[in-house]
Write a protein that holds these residues in place. Structure first.
Motif, PDB file in Angstrom:
ATOM      1  N   GLU A 191      38.865  31.693  39.910  1.00 17.53           N
ATOM      2  CA  GLU A 191      37.745  32.592  39.629  1.00 17.53           C
ATOM      3  C   GLU A 191      37.343  33.356  40.893  1.00 17.53           C
ATOM      4  OE1 GLU A 191      33.296  31.423  38.910  1.00 17.53           O
ATOM      5  OE2 GLU A 191      34.343  31.260  36.985  1.00 17.53           O
ATOM      6  N   ILE A 192      37.380  32.673  42.036  1.00 17.88           N
ATOM      7  CA  ILE A 192      37.086  33.324  43.319  1.00 17.88           C
ATOM      8  C   ILE A 192      38.089  34.440  43.581  1.00 17.88           C
ATOM      9  CG2 ILE A 192      37.028  32.980  45.828  1.00 17.88           C
ATOM     10  CD1 ILE A 192      36.030  30.106  45.244  1.00 17.88           C
ATOM     11  N   MET A 193      39.365  34.159  43.331  1.00 26.42           N
ATOM     12  CA  MET A 193      40.398  35.168  43.557  1.00 26.42           C
ATOM     13  C   MET A 193      40.212  36.367  42.629  1.00 26.42           C
ATOM     14  SD  MET A 193      43.909  33.137  44.610  1.00 26.42           S
ATOM     15  CE  MET A 193      43.920  31.852  43.369  1.00 26.42           C
ATOM     16  N   GLU A 194      39.830  36.106  41.389  1.00 26.67           N
ATOM     17  CA  GLU A 194      39.590  37.205  40.449  1.00 26.67           C
ATOM     18  C   GLU A 194      38.392  38.050  40.900  1.00 26.67           C
ATOM     19  OE1 GLU A 194      39.074  35.284  36.708  1.00 26.67           O
ATOM     20  OE2 GLU A 194      41.186  34.680  36.543  1.00 26.67           O
ATOM     21  N   PHE A 195      37.349  37.392  41.385  1.00 28.93           N
ATOM     22  CA  PHE A 195      36.150  38.100  41.853  1.00 28.93           C
ATOM     23  C   PHE A 195      36.493  39.042  43.008  1.00 28.93           C
ATOM     24  CE2 PHE A 195      32.515  38.507  44.697  1.00 28.93           C
ATOM     25  CZ  PHE A 195      31.487  38.838  43.834  1.00 28.93           C
ATOM     26  N   LEU A 196      37.235  38.527  43.985  1.00 26.67           N
ATOM     27  CA  LEU A 196      37.561  39.355  45.147  1.00 26.67           C
ATOM     28  C   LEU A 196      38.627  40.401  44.827  1.00 26.67           C
ATOM     29  CD1 LEU A 196      37.402  36.750  48.057  1.00 26.67           C
ATOM     30  CD2 LEU A 196      35.759  38.530  47.478  1.00 26.67           C
ATOM     31  N   GLU A 197      39.470  40.114  43.842  1.00 24.16           N
ATOM     32  CA  GLU A 197      40.466  41.118  43.449  1.00 24.16           C
ATOM     33  C   GLU A 197      39.782  42.366  42.902  1.00 24.16           C
ATOM     34  OE1 GLU A 197      44.612  41.500  40.867  1.00 24.16           O
ATOM     35  OE2 GLU A 197      43.361  39.717  40.675  1.00 24.16           O
ATOM     36  N   LEU A 198      38.673  42.178  42.207  1.00 21.31           N
ATOM     37  CA  LEU A 198      37.923  43.324  41.682  1.00 21.31           C
ATOM     38  C   LEU A 198      37.332  44.167  42.812  1.00 21.31           C
ATOM     39  CD1 LEU A 198      36.056  41.638  38.689  1.00 21.31           C
ATOM     40  CD2 LEU A 198      37.976  43.230  38.566  1.00 21.31           C
ATOM     41  N   ARG A 199      37.282  43.584  44.003  1.00 19.52           N
ATOM     42  CA  ARG A 199      36.762  44.291  45.180  1.00 19.52           C
ATOM     43  C   ARG A 199      37.876  44.662  46.145  1.00 19.52           C
ATOM     44  NH1 ARG A 199      33.536  41.541  42.454  1.00 19.52           N
ATOM     45  NH2 ARG A 199      31.298  42.007  42.342  1.00 19.52           N
ATOM     46  N   GLN A 229      45.962  16.942  48.948  1.00 24.51           N
ATOM     47  CA  GLN A 229      45.066  15.978  48.322  1.00 24.51           C
ATOM     48  C   GLN A 229      44.421  15.135  49.416  1.00 24.51           C
ATOM     49  OE1 GLN A 229      44.774  16.119  44.939  1.00 24.51           O
ATOM     50  NE2 GLN A 229      43.055  14.686  44.974  1.00 24.51           N
ATOM     51  N   ALA A 230      43.106  15.043  49.394  1.00 22.79           N
ATOM     52  CA  ALA A 230      42.373  14.239  50.375  1.00 22.79           C
ATOM     53  C   ALA A 230      41.398  13.361  49.607  1.00 22.79           C
ATOM     54  CB  ALA A 230      41.631  15.133  51.361  1.00 22.79           C
ATOM     55  N   GLY A 231      41.809  12.138  49.308  1.00 25.43           N
ATOM     56  CA  GLY A 231      40.989  11.276  48.465  1.00 25.43           C
ATOM     57  C   GLY A 231      40.856  11.881  47.084  1.00 25.43           C
ATOM     58  N   ARG A 232      39.635  12.086  46.624  1.00 20.35           N
ATOM     59  CA  ARG A 232      39.403  12.677  45.305  1.00 20.35           C
ATOM     60  C   ARG A 232      39.476  14.194  45.323  1.00 20.35           C
ATOM     61  NH1 ARG A 232      34.094   9.270  43.182  1.00 20.35           N
ATOM     62  NH2 ARG A 232      35.040   7.172  43.221  1.00 20.35           N
ATOM     63  N   GLU A 233      39.470  14.779  46.509  1.00 23.00           N
ATOM     64  CA  GLU A 233      39.409  16.238  46.627  1.00 23.00           C
ATOM     65  C   GLU A 233      40.800  16.852  46.714  1.00 23.00           C
ATOM     66  OE1 GLU A 233      35.170  16.618  49.045  1.00 23.00           O
ATOM     67  OE2 GLU A 233      37.063  16.877  50.123  1.00 23.00           O
ATOM     68  N   HIS A 234      41.030  17.889  45.919  1.00 24.56           N
ATOM     69  CA  HIS A 234      42.248  18.690  46.047  1.00 24.56           C
ATOM     70  C   HIS A 234      41.875  19.955  46.810  1.00 24.56           C
ATOM     71  CE1 HIS A 234      46.365  19.838  44.981  1.00 24.56           C
ATOM     72  NE2 HIS A 234      45.880  21.075  45.023  1.00 24.56           N
ATOM     73  N   LEU A 235      42.231  19.966  48.081  1.00 26.95           N
ATOM     74  CA  LEU A 235      41.850  21.055  48.982  1.00 26.95           C
ATOM     75  C   LEU A 235      42.866  22.180  48.943  1.00 26.95           C
ATOM     76  CD1 LEU A 235      41.006  18.750  52.008  1.00 26.95           C
ATOM     77  CD2 LEU A 235      39.312  20.162  50.817  1.00 26.95           C
ATOM     78  N   SER A 236      42.404  23.394  49.050  1.00 31.50           N
ATOM     79  CA  SER A 236      43.281  24.558  49.134  1.00 31.50           C
ATOM     80  C   SER A 236      42.781  25.505  50.212  1.00 31.50           C
ATOM     81  CB  SER A 236      43.334  25.322  47.809  1.00 31.50           C
ATOM     82  OG  SER A 236      43.902  24.538  46.782  1.00 31.50           O
ATOM     83  N   VAL A 237      43.717  26.203  50.832  1.00 32.22           N
ATOM     84  CA  VAL A 237      43.382  27.329  51.697  1.00 32.22           C
ATOM     85  C   VAL A 237      43.773  28.595  50.951  1.00 32.22           C
ATOM     86  CG1 VAL A 237      43.773  28.498  53.888  1.00 32.22           C
ATOM     87  CG2 VAL A 237      43.801  26.005  53.797  1.00 32.22           C
ATOM     88  N   LEU A 238      42.789  29.451  50.713  1.00 28.94           N
ATOM     89  CA  LEU A 238      43.042  30.749  50.096  1.00 28.94           C
ATOM     90  C   LEU A 238      43.054  31.803  51.191  1.00 28.94           C
ATOM     91  CD1 LEU A 238      40.588  30.591  47.040  1.00 28.94           C
ATOM     92  CD2 LEU A 238      42.873  29.612  47.261  1.00 28.94           C
ATOM     93  N   ARG A 239      44.016  32.712  51.104  1.00 25.31           N
ATOM     94  CA  ARG A 239      44.071  33.816  52.066  1.00 25.31           C
ATOM     95  C   ARG A 239      43.974  35.132  51.303  1.00 25.31           C
ATOM     96  NH1 ARG A 239      49.524  33.863  54.507  1.00 25.31           N
ATOM     97  NH2 ARG A 239      50.008  35.057  52.635  1.00 25.31           N
ATOM     98  N   PHE A 240      43.083  36.000  51.773  1.00 30.28           N
ATOM     99  CA  PHE A 240      42.843  37.285  51.115  1.00 30.28           C
ATOM    100  C   PHE A 240      43.158  38.418  52.076  1.00 30.28           C
ATOM    101  CE2 PHE A 240      40.149  34.228  49.023  1.00 30.28           C
ATOM    102  CZ  PHE A 240      40.280  34.531  47.680  1.00 30.28           C
ATOM    103  N   THR A 241      43.830  39.431  51.554  1.00 31.75           N
ATOM    104  CA  THR A 241      44.080  40.663  52.291  1.00 31.75           C
ATOM    105  C   THR A 241      43.776  41.827  51.379  1.00 31.75           C
ATOM    106  OG1 THR A 241      46.402  40.620  51.614  1.00 31.75           O
ATOM    107  CG2 THR A 241      45.875  39.653  53.764  1.00 31.75           C
ATOM    108  N   ARG A 242      43.616  42.993  51.967  1.00 33.81           N
ATOM    109  CA  ARG A 242      43.335  44.174  51.148  1.00 33.81           C
ATOM    110  C   ARG A 242      44.548  44.535  50.307  1.00 33.81           C
ATOM    111  NH1 ARG A 242      38.472  46.279  52.051  1.00 33.81           N
ATOM    112  NH2 ARG A 242      37.495  46.067  54.113  1.00 33.81           N
ATOM    113  N   SER A 243      44.299  44.868  49.055  1.00 33.17           N
ATOM    114  CA  SER A 243      45.376  45.297  48.163  1.00 33.17           C
ATOM    115  C   SER A 243      45.928  46.623  48.651  1.00 33.17           C
ATOM    116  CB  SER A 243      44.870  45.443  46.726  1.00 33.17           C
ATOM    117  OG  SER A 243      44.295  44.228  46.289  1.00 33.17           O
ATOM    118  N   GLN A 244      47.236  46.748  48.662  1.00 37.43           N
ATOM    119  CA  GLN A 244      47.872  47.977  49.137  1.00 37.43           C
ATOM    120  C   GLN A 244      48.020  48.981  47.990  1.00 37.43           C
ATOM    121  OE1 GLN A 244      48.410  48.395  52.408  1.00 37.43           O
ATOM    122  NE2 GLN A 244      47.482  46.377  52.626  1.00 37.43           N
TER     123      GLN A 244
END
Length: 214
Positions: A180-188, A199-214
């Motif tokens: 949902e975060i990616m969709e929000f920023l894609e609209l911008r 995976q860190a215990g109960r948490e599934h961690l991710s690193v998202l990277r955003f760049t300007r759409s070309q």
């Protein structure tokens, strides 16, 4: 052999009791930045900003990744975190600036279209909204509904802050609804990619990277 993790042993002192210590989310972010080192160096960033610097571990490491060629601005609302970041980066060659502020509010619009690398490990834990900022410690982890109440204040500003070739690195857990975060920023006009996860215990961690759409 990878880059050395910054020394944050000074966090054991009582004056830093409210500062978020490096943990699995921190180390995942370091790994993602190091993996991107070739493209980051090719980008030749001038201004980098870490929001919510905490210990200063990420700011210090980013400076190393970039071979001390960029201005590293670190912000945090916790004054102890600002001091900890200053101490973590003190012995490094490079140009650092620490600022006690929420997000980048103290800079007004001076950073608009100027930030080449923006980094945020937000308070992402799902909590009741009333726990947000209830203490200086809680400001580092309490994220309210869906763990997004703090992050959602920043997201509309990201596309205004980034330079034409800028990139934004963000830590999330699945409860934050990263798609949902990616969709929000894609609209911008920002294209998001999940570049690393763990995976860190109960948490599934991710690193998202955003760049300007070309």
């Amino acid at each position: 052999m990878g880059l050395a993790t910054p020394d944050t042993s000074h966090l054991s002192r009582p004056e830093y009791a409210t500062v978020y210590e490096p943990a699995e989310d921190t180390y995942l972010l370091l790994d993602a930045l190091e993996a991107d080192r070739p493209s980051l160096l090719a980008q030749r960033p001038t201004i980098c900003v870490e929001i919510g610097s905490g210990s200063g571990c990420v700011s210090s490491f980013l400076n190393t990744v970039l071979s001390s060629t960029s201005l590293i601005i670190s912000t945090d609302i916790n004054p102890a975190a600002t001091r900890a970041t200053r101490e973590t980066t003190n012995n490094q060659r490079g140009v650092f600036e620490q600022c006690q502020t929420r997000f980048v509010q103290s800079f007004g619009d001076r950073l608009n279209n100027s930030v080449d690398v923006l980094v945020f490990n937000p308070p992402y834990v799902v909590t009741p909204n009333e726990e947000i900022d209830v203490t200086e410690e809680a400001s580092a982890w309490a994220g309210g509904t869906c763990g997004r109440q703090v992050l959602d204040v920043l997201l509309p500003q990201v596309h205004e802050l980034l330079s034409p070739n800028g990139r934004f690195y963000l830590i999330t857990i699945e409860e934050n609804k990263p798609n949902e975060i990616m969709e929000f920023l894609e609209l911008r006009g920002l294209r998001g990619t999940r570049v690393m996860e763990r995976q860190a215990g109960r948490e599934h961690l991710s690193v998202l990277r955003f760049t300007r759409s070309q």
